[in-house]
Design an enzyme around this catalytic site. Structure first.
Site, PDB file in Angstrom:
ATOM      1  N   GLY A  74       0.776  -1.242   0.000  1.00 20.51           N
ATOM      2  CA  GLY A  74       0.000   0.000   0.000  1.00 20.51           C
ATOM      3  C   GLY A  74       0.805   1.289   0.000  1.00 20.51           C
ATOM      4  O   GLY A  74       0.368   2.302  -0.539  1.00 20.51           O
TER       5      GLY A  74
ATOM      6  N   GLU B  19       4.166   4.565   5.921  1.00 22.13           N
ATOM      7  CA  GLU B  19       2.911   3.802   5.899  1.00 22.13           C
ATOM      8  C   GLU B  19       1.865   4.513   5.042  1.00 22.13           C
ATOM      9  O   GLU B  19       1.875   5.743   4.933  1.00 22.13           O
ATOM     10  CB  GLU B  19       2.365   3.659   7.323  1.00 22.13           C
ATOM     11  CG  GLU B  19       2.648   2.310   7.967  1.00 22.13           C
ATOM     12  CD  GLU B  19       1.843   1.153   7.364  1.00 22.13           C
ATOM     13  OE1 GLU B  19       1.369   1.244   6.221  1.00 22.13           O
ATOM     14  OE2 GLU B  19       1.693   0.136   8.057  1.00 22.13           O
ATOM     15  N   ASP B  20       0.970   3.743   4.480  1.00 21.57           N
ATOM     16  CA  ASP B  20      -0.150   4.328   3.737  1.00 21.57           C
ATOM     17  C   ASP B  20      -1.204   4.866   4.705  1.00 21.57           C
ATOM     18  O   ASP B  20      -1.679   5.985   4.582  1.00 21.57           O
ATOM     19  CB  ASP B  20      -0.767   3.306   2.762  1.00 21.57           C
ATOM     20  CG  ASP B  20      -1.063   1.947   3.404  1.00 21.57           C
ATOM     21  OD1 ASP B  20      -0.818   1.751   4.619  1.00 21.57           O
ATOM     22  OD2 ASP B  20      -1.544   1.061   2.673  1.00 21.57           O
TER      23      ASP B  20
ATOM     24  N   ASP C 120      -4.609   2.616  11.060  1.00 29.03           N
ATOM     25  CA  ASP C 120      -6.008   2.347  11.377  1.00 29.03           C
ATOM     26  C   ASP C 120      -6.066   1.962  12.863  1.00 29.03           C
ATOM     27  O   ASP C 120      -6.057   2.832  13.725  1.00 29.03           O
ATOM     28  CB  ASP C 120      -6.467   1.238  10.424  1.00 29.03           C
ATOM     29  CG  ASP C 120      -7.946   0.952  10.480  1.00 29.03           C
ATOM     30  OD1 ASP C 120      -8.735   1.896  10.574  1.00 29.03           O
ATOM     31  OD2 ASP C 120      -8.320  -0.233  10.412  1.00 29.03           O
ATOM     32  N   SER C 121      -6.072   0.687  13.185  1.00 23.74           N
ATOM     33  CA  SER C 121      -6.067   0.283  14.598  1.00 23.74           C
ATOM     34  C   SER C 121      -4.722   0.595  15.252  1.00 23.74           C
ATOM     35  O   SER C 121      -4.649   0.786  16.467  1.00 23.74           O
ATOM     36  CB  SER C 121      -6.334  -1.219  14.711  1.00 23.74           C
ATOM     37  OG  SER C 121      -5.258  -1.954  14.173  1.00 23.74           O
TER      38      SER C 121
ATOM     39  N   LEU D 266       1.771  -1.349  13.079  1.00 25.19           N
ATOM     40  CA  LEU D 266       2.975  -0.587  13.452  1.00 25.19           C
ATOM     41  C   LEU D 266       3.419  -0.858  14.873  1.00 25.19           C
ATOM     42  O   LEU D 266       4.612  -0.913  15.153  1.00 25.19           O
ATOM     43  CB  LEU D 266       2.727   0.905  13.269  1.00 25.19           C
ATOM     44  CG  LEU D 266       2.979   1.461  11.882  1.00 25.19           C
ATOM     45  CD1 LEU D 266       2.809   2.969  11.906  1.00 25.19           C
ATOM     46  CD2 LEU D 266       4.378   1.110  11.379  1.00 25.19           C
TER      47      LEU D 266
ATOM     48  N   ASP E  14      -5.904  -0.478  -1.209  1.00 28.15           N
ATOM     49  CA  ASP E  14      -6.728  -1.407  -1.992  1.00 28.15           C
ATOM     50  C   ASP E  14      -7.989  -1.830  -1.274  1.00 28.15           C
ATOM     51  O   ASP E  14      -8.094  -1.760  -0.052  1.00 28.15           O
ATOM     52  CB  ASP E  14      -5.926  -2.673  -2.302  1.00 28.15           C
ATOM     53  CG  ASP E  14      -5.744  -3.558  -1.065  1.00 28.15           C
ATOM     54  OD1 ASP E  14      -5.195  -3.058  -0.062  1.00 28.15           O
ATOM     55  OD2 ASP E  14      -6.175  -4.720  -1.086  1.00 28.15           O
TER      56      ASP E  14
ATOM     57  N   ARG F 251      -5.707   0.277  -6.276  1.00 28.62           N
ATOM     58  CA  ARG F 251      -4.460   0.898  -5.808  1.00 28.62           C
ATOM     59  C   ARG F 251      -4.028   2.015  -6.757  1.00 28.62           C
ATOM     60  O   ARG F 251      -3.378   2.967  -6.349  1.00 28.62           O
ATOM     61  CB  ARG F 251      -3.331  -0.138  -5.750  1.00 28.62           C
ATOM     62  CG  ARG F 251      -3.519  -1.193  -4.675  1.00 28.62           C
ATOM     63  CD  ARG F 251      -2.213  -1.979  -4.503  1.00 28.62           C
ATOM     64  NE  ARG F 251      -2.388  -3.227  -3.779  1.00 28.62           N
ATOM     65  CZ  ARG F 251      -2.392  -3.330  -2.442  1.00 28.62           C
ATOM     66  NH1 ARG F 251      -2.254  -2.262  -1.696  1.00 28.62           N
ATOM     67  NH2 ARG F 251      -2.534  -4.511  -1.863  1.00 28.62           N
TER      68      ARG F 251
HETATM   69  P1  IMP Z   1      -3.727  -1.229  11.293  1.00 24.42           P
HETATM   70  O1  IMP Z   1      -2.796  -2.310  11.682  1.00 24.42           O
HETATM   71  O2  IMP Z   1      -5.148  -1.513  11.752  1.00 24.42           O
HETATM   72  O3  IMP Z   1      -3.276   0.141  11.701  1.00 24.42           O
HETATM   73  O4  IMP Z   1      -3.889  -1.302   9.726  1.00 24.42           O
HETATM   74  C1  IMP Z   1      -2.953  -0.859   8.834  1.00 24.42           C
HETATM   75  C2  IMP Z   1      -3.183  -1.479   7.454  1.00 24.42           C
HETATM   76  O5  IMP Z   1      -4.570  -1.810   7.225  1.00 24.42           O
HETATM   77  C3  IMP Z   1      -2.843  -0.503   6.367  1.00 24.42           C
HETATM   78  O6  IMP Z   1      -1.460  -0.559   6.057  1.00 24.42           O
HETATM   79  C4  IMP Z   1      -3.746  -0.939   5.239  1.00 24.42           C
HETATM   80  O7  IMP Z   1      -3.146  -1.952   4.464  1.00 24.42           O
HETATM   81  C5  IMP Z   1      -4.973  -1.507   5.910  1.00 24.42           C
HETATM   82  N1  IMP Z   1      -6.102  -0.534   5.955  1.00 24.42           N
HETATM   83  C6  IMP Z   1      -6.604   0.097   7.035  1.00 24.42           C
HETATM   84  N2  IMP Z   1      -7.607   0.914   6.725  1.00 24.42           N
HETATM   85  C7  IMP Z   1      -7.765   0.820   5.391  1.00 24.42           C
HETATM   86  C8  IMP Z   1      -8.657   1.466   4.440  1.00 24.42           C
HETATM   87  O8  IMP Z   1      -9.513   2.308   4.760  1.00 24.42           O
HETATM   88  N3  IMP Z   1      -8.475   1.107   3.136  1.00 24.42           N
HETATM   89  C9  IMP Z   1      -7.564   0.200   2.723  1.00 24.42           C
HETATM   90  N4  IMP Z   1      -6.701  -0.411   3.574  1.00 24.42           N
HETATM   91  C10 IMP Z   1      -6.810  -0.107   4.893  1.00 24.42           C
HETATM   92 MG    MG Z   2      -4.125  -3.558   2.429  1.00 24.91          MG
END
Ligand code: IMP
Ligand code: MG
Length: 178
Positions: A44, A99-100, A103-104, A108, A159, A165
């Site tokens: 991403g 990072e793209d 989210d949670s 990271l 994606d 993408r």
């Molecule tokens: P985390 O571990 O929950 O912080 O998620 C991070 C990863 O989840 C990102 O690098 C994305 O690949 C994916 N992700 C989270 N939210 C989205 C979204 O809205 N669209 C697409 N991918 C997402």
């Molecule tokens: Mg993804």
């Protein structure tokens, strides 16, 4: 562009360009006299990382890492696995993890301690997007492009089931057809 889903623009190409230029200028200033190693988290972050690298005016090196994330759904599994590790050591390097989207924060928060064990001179995070409402784990993010509401976004590397993408903007995907 023809897509399967209805997608509306959240952040335009112009807004992204402007913000990435600002981030690049800030990084160039903060690390003046040094060189930075950008760690691009596949897949991403590729689009963002390339644009960011072009906007940094101090020496830049790049390395790539892939960790498992969402699979084909839109809900985090809460676990990460290294699918592809870095090619080179980061010992003594000024590292920026690119990072793209955060989210949670689970990805990271698991990755950063692993990278710190490899003894970089410093380690910072630069994310294109941040969804603060969804955060489950707190972490320090030094460079942040845009804070966005809790919506599933695609484009500029992000994606849905590996699709979209290549959209040049950040779009909101509407799952239910009206
Ligand atoms: P985390 O571990 O929950 O912080 O998620 C991070 C990863 O989840 C990102 O690098 C994305 O690949 C994916 N992700 C989270 N939210 C989205 C979204 O809205 N669209 C697409 N991918 C997402
Ligand atoms: Mg993804």
């Amino acid at each position: 562009m023809e897509t399967e889903h209805k997608i509306s623009v959240m952040i335009s190409e112009e807004e992204l360009d402007k913000k990435i230029a600002e981030l690049g200028a800030q990084i160039s200033k903060d690390y003046a006299g040094k060189s930075v190693k950008l760690i691009c988290i596949l897949k991403g972050s590729v689009f963002f990382c390339c644009e960011l690298a072009k906007r940094i005016t101090i020496p830049v090196t790049l390395d790539f890492m892939q960790v498992s994330s969402y699979g084909s759904g839109t809900v985090s599994s809460g676990q990460i696995k290294i699918k592809k590790d870095l090619d080179e050591s980061i010992e003594g390097d000024y590292v920026i993890v690119v990072e793209d989207i955060i989210d949670s924060g689970n990805t990271l928060s698991r990755l950063i301690p692993m990278l710190l064990e490899r003894k970089p001179a410093s380690l910072a995070v630069c994310t294109m997007l941040d969804k603060p409402e969804r955060r489950e784990v707190e972490m320090e993010v030094k460079y942040n492009g845009f804070q966005i509401p809790d919506e599933f976004v695609v484009g500029f590397g992000l994606d849905y089931d590996q699709k979209y993408r290549n959209l040049p903007f950040i779009g909101v995907i509407h799952m239910d057809e009206e």
